[in-house]
Motif scaffolding. Structure first.
Motif, mmCIF file in Angstrom:
data_model
loop_
_atom_site.group_PDB
_atom_site.id
_atom_site.type_symbol
_atom_site.label_atom_id
_atom_site.label_comp_id
_atom_site.label_asym_id
_atom_site.label_seq_id
_atom_site.Cartn_x
_atom_site.Cartn_y
_atom_site.Cartn_z
ATOM 1 N N VAL A 97 37.439 28.756 81.292
ATOM 2 C CA VAL A 97 38.760 28.581 80.487
ATOM 3 C C VAL A 97 38.543 29.336 79.300
ATOM 4 C CG1 VAL A 97 39.857 26.867 79.064
ATOM 5 C CG2 VAL A 97 38.733 26.343 81.431
ATOM 6 N N PRO A 98 37.585 29.518 78.444
ATOM 7 C CA PRO A 98 37.568 30.379 77.371
ATOM 8 C C PRO A 98 37.828 31.985 77.822
ATOM 9 C CG PRO A 98 35.677 29.050 77.355
ATOM 10 C CD PRO A 98 36.281 28.859 78.659
ATOM 11 N N VAL A 99 37.277 32.464 78.825
ATOM 12 C CA VAL A 99 37.328 33.701 79.442
ATOM 13 C C VAL A 99 39.052 34.040 79.691
ATOM 14 C CG1 VAL A 99 36.710 35.227 81.283
ATOM 15 C CG2 VAL A 99 35.116 33.903 80.143
ATOM 16 N N MET A 100 39.446 32.910 80.459
ATOM 17 C CA MET A 100 40.767 33.107 80.604
ATOM 18 C C MET A 100 41.787 33.234 79.588
ATOM 19 S SD MET A 100 41.325 33.821 83.974
ATOM 20 C CE MET A 100 40.264 33.413 85.762
ATOM 21 N N MET A 101 41.469 32.583 78.446
ATOM 22 C CA MET A 101 42.219 32.340 77.568
ATOM 23 C C MET A 101 42.238 33.718 76.763
ATOM 24 S SD MET A 101 42.440 28.413 76.084
ATOM 25 C CE MET A 101 43.990 28.881 75.045
ATOM 26 N N ALA A 102 40.972 34.221 76.644
ATOM 27 C CA ALA A 102 40.691 35.391 75.921
ATOM 28 C C ALA A 102 41.538 36.409 76.650
ATOM 29 C CB ALA A 102 39.300 35.549 75.840
ATOM 30 N N ALA A 103 41.863 36.396 77.923
ATOM 31 C CA ALA A 103 42.324 37.417 78.719
ATOM 32 C C ALA A 103 44.106 37.080 78.722
ATOM 33 C CB ALA A 103 41.775 37.324 80.159
ATOM 34 N N PHE B 140 45.641 34.505 79.475
ATOM 35 C CA PHE B 140 46.079 33.380 80.594
ATOM 36 C C PHE B 140 46.009 32.060 79.920
ATOM 37 C CE2 PHE B 140 44.165 36.720 83.456
ATOM 38 C CZ PHE B 140 45.239 37.210 83.743
ATOM 39 N N ASP B 141 45.922 30.974 80.923
ATOM 40 C CA ASP B 141 45.949 29.610 80.163
ATOM 41 C C ASP B 141 45.132 28.888 80.870
ATOM 42 O OD1 ASP B 141 47.003 29.120 82.415
ATOM 43 O OD2 ASP B 141 48.955 27.997 81.516
ATOM 44 N N PRO B 142 44.708 27.320 80.280
ATOM 45 C CA PRO B 142 43.628 26.728 81.139
ATOM 46 C C PRO B 142 44.009 26.233 82.524
ATOM 47 C CG PRO B 142 43.913 26.052 78.890
ATOM 48 C CD PRO B 142 45.074 26.880 79.069
ATOM 49 N N VAL B 143 45.234 26.321 82.843
ATOM 50 C CA VAL B 143 45.641 26.030 84.125
ATOM 51 C C VAL B 143 45.378 26.956 85.177
ATOM 52 C CG1 VAL B 143 47.722 25.783 85.849
ATOM 53 C CG2 VAL B 143 47.756 24.756 83.515
ATOM 54 N N VAL B 144 45.257 28.580 84.709
ATOM 55 C CA VAL B 144 44.972 29.635 85.607
ATOM 56 C C VAL B 144 43.369 29.550 85.927
ATOM 57 C CG1 VAL B 144 44.589 31.937 85.714
ATOM 58 C CG2 VAL B 144 46.471 31.203 84.971
ATOM 59 N N LEU C 33 39.767 18.793 85.624
ATOM 60 C CA LEU C 33 40.982 18.985 84.792
ATOM 61 C C LEU C 33 40.705 18.614 83.512
ATOM 62 C CD1 LEU C 33 43.766 17.745 87.411
ATOM 63 C CD2 LEU C 33 43.129 20.113 86.773
ATOM 64 N N ALA C 34 39.915 17.537 83.206
ATOM 65 C CA ALA C 34 39.549 17.033 81.791
ATOM 66 C C ALA C 34 38.921 18.210 81.063
ATOM 67 C CB ALA C 34 38.672 15.726 81.850
ATOM 68 N N ILE C 35 37.979 18.610 81.619
ATOM 69 C CA ILE C 35 37.336 19.893 81.053
ATOM 70 C C ILE C 35 38.236 21.015 80.443
ATOM 71 C CG2 ILE C 35 35.553 21.567 81.134
ATOM 72 C CD1 ILE C 35 34.122 19.758 83.219
ATOM 73 N N ALA C 36 39.035 21.299 81.449
ATOM 74 C CA ALA C 36 40.214 22.307 81.121
ATOM 75 C C ALA C 36 41.240 21.924 80.165
ATOM 76 C CB ALA C 36 40.555 23.007 82.439
ATOM 77 N N ARG C 37 41.345 20.523 80.161
ATOM 78 C CA ARG C 37 42.374 19.965 79.156
ATOM 79 C C ARG C 37 43.703 20.240 79.822
ATOM 80 N NH1 ARG C 37 41.570 21.105 72.871
ATOM 81 N NH2 ARG C 37 42.450 19.052 72.689
ATOM 82 N N VAL C 38 43.844 20.127 81.133
ATOM 83 C CA VAL C 38 44.961 20.178 81.770
ATOM 84 C C VAL C 38 45.503 18.658 82.138
ATOM 85 C CG1 VAL C 38 46.165 20.812 83.688
ATOM 86 C CG2 VAL C 38 44.675 22.334 82.661
ATOM 87 N N PRO C 39 46.594 18.193 81.599
ATOM 88 C CA PRO C 39 46.864 16.793 81.932
ATOM 89 C C PRO C 39 47.064 16.826 83.507
ATOM 90 C CG PRO C 39 48.071 17.506 80.021
ATOM 91 C CD PRO C 39 47.511 18.679 80.589
ATOM 92 N N TYR C 40 46.651 15.430 84.073
ATOM 93 C CA TYR C 40 46.744 15.251 85.488
ATOM 94 C C TYR C 40 48.197 15.550 86.128
ATOM 95 C CZ TYR C 40 46.440 12.965 89.848
ATOM 96 O OH TYR C 40 46.478 12.728 91.411
ATOM 97 N N VAL C 41 49.300 14.821 85.212
ATOM 98 C CA VAL C 41 50.677 14.878 85.508
ATOM 99 C C VAL C 41 51.209 16.163 85.976
ATOM 100 C CG1 VAL C 41 52.945 13.920 85.112
ATOM 101 C CG2 VAL C 41 51.009 12.538 84.712
#
Length: 346
Positions: free
Chosen positions: A29-35, A37-41, A311-319
């Protein structure tokens, strides 16, 4: 993204990578955000990568091998069809994730978790400044090497030595202590960092426990057995094409109740596989239908600690995850039903 999803898919198809994928969310997640992208990716790269590998299991001992043994056939029967499902499914998932990733990188407002952008950036990147570069010292190189080695040891232990959560935890705990000593952190700094990390994962642990509790209730209340008994009557006397597709949907339903692939195999294969003989359907197709259904459902089922925990680790809401991944599930389901129908003709 394609390379990482390919590696996770390899883990899924070879040994059913699931719980072992959870540490990778924290890393990606931090790597993708630094690139940009977002936590979903990041979550999709891990969850869909390992998930499509499990869906297209070839030699996975926790799905294909157990199911084939329960069905009374060699696990290599039907392997070519499963390889085709794995390859096509991987291409579909990669294209789906890449399409979304390009949109987000071009415009952050296209992210489905854009409303959490600032809080996610602060949580995962802290005081990271893109204009500053961090010196890649010898100490940091050694630390990165130990960090990577911990994952390599974990994968080898799980796939070859029969390790599970206790051994995996010991590996990462030991690696953390060694890294702290190499970084010349004081005892207080090491323990404080560990506690802060554990605090972040406390919510994840609670979510996993609740998800598991639902499965226990279904099992102890004999709700799963009741549904399975009804399912047996539904598939009796159907034609070959209808039988294999109805079988797939029955396994989809049962997968929501039994997220464990090995548990579902032991539960359903002794009953469903013999029924295939009366419908002139090969038992290997029943095994393929079971593992494909289980693989699709385990990308979204709320009773899976891996899904809810990741999903909880990535902070992506389940819905939001459900809404985002729903079209992909439809595409994968159509592909699987077509492949199963083709398998009947072969």
């Amino acid at each position: 993204i394609p390379i990482l999803m390919g590696l996770f898919a390899a883990g899924g198809t070879i040994y059913g990578m699931a719980e072992e994928s959870l540490p990778f969310y924290t890393l990606l997640v931090p790597v993708m955000m630094a690139a940009r992208f977002d936590p979903v990716v990041a979550a999709a790269t891990v969850l869909l990568g390992a998930g499509i590998g499990t869906l297209g299991s070839t030699i996975n001992p926790f799905a294909t091998v157990i199911a084939a043994n329960a069905a009374g056939i060699p696990f290599t029967d039907g392997i070519l069809l499963r390889l085709a499902i794995l390859a096509i499914g991987w291409l579909i998932c990669v294209a789906y994730v890449m399409r979304y990733a390009r949109k987000v990188r071009a415009d952050q407002s296209q992210s489905i978790v854009y409303d959490q952008y600032e809080s996610n950036k602060k949580h995962f990147l802290g005081d990271h400044d893109e204009t500053q570069t961090l010196a890649f010292t010898t100490t940091r190189k050694v630390i990165l090497g130990i960090f990577a080695a911990a994952f390599a040891v974990m994968i080898y232990g799980v796939s070859s030595l029969g390790w599970w959560m206790a051994e995996i935890s010991a590996v990462f705990l030991g690696a953390a202590i060694i890294i702290g000593l190499i970084a010349r952190m004081s005892e207080e700094e090491i323990t404080t960092s560990f506690i802060d990390g554990a605090r972040d994962l406390l919510g994840v642990a609670l979510i996993i426990g609740i998800a598991r509790g639902i499965v226990v209730i279904m099992d102890k209340g004999m709700i799963t057995d009741t549904i399975l008994n009804s399912a047996e009557g539904m598939v009796t006397g159907l034609s070959s094409f209808v039988f294999i597709n109805v079988m797939y949907w029955l396994e989809v339903l049962l997968s929501f109740l039994v997220p464990s692939s090995s548990g579902l195999a032991v539960l359903t294969m002794p009953i469903m596989a013999p029924l295939a003989d009366f419908a002139n359907v090969g038992r290997e197709l029943v095994v393929t239908a079971y593992q494909s259904a289980s693989g699709v459902v385990n990308l979204v089922t709320p009773t899976s600690g891996v899904v809810m925990g990741g999903l909880a680790i990535a902070r992506v809401p389940y819905v939001k995850w459900i809404k985002w991944v729903a079209p992909l599930l439809g595409i994968l389901t159509i592909m699987i039903m077509v492949m199963l129908s083709v398998g009947v003709m072969l």
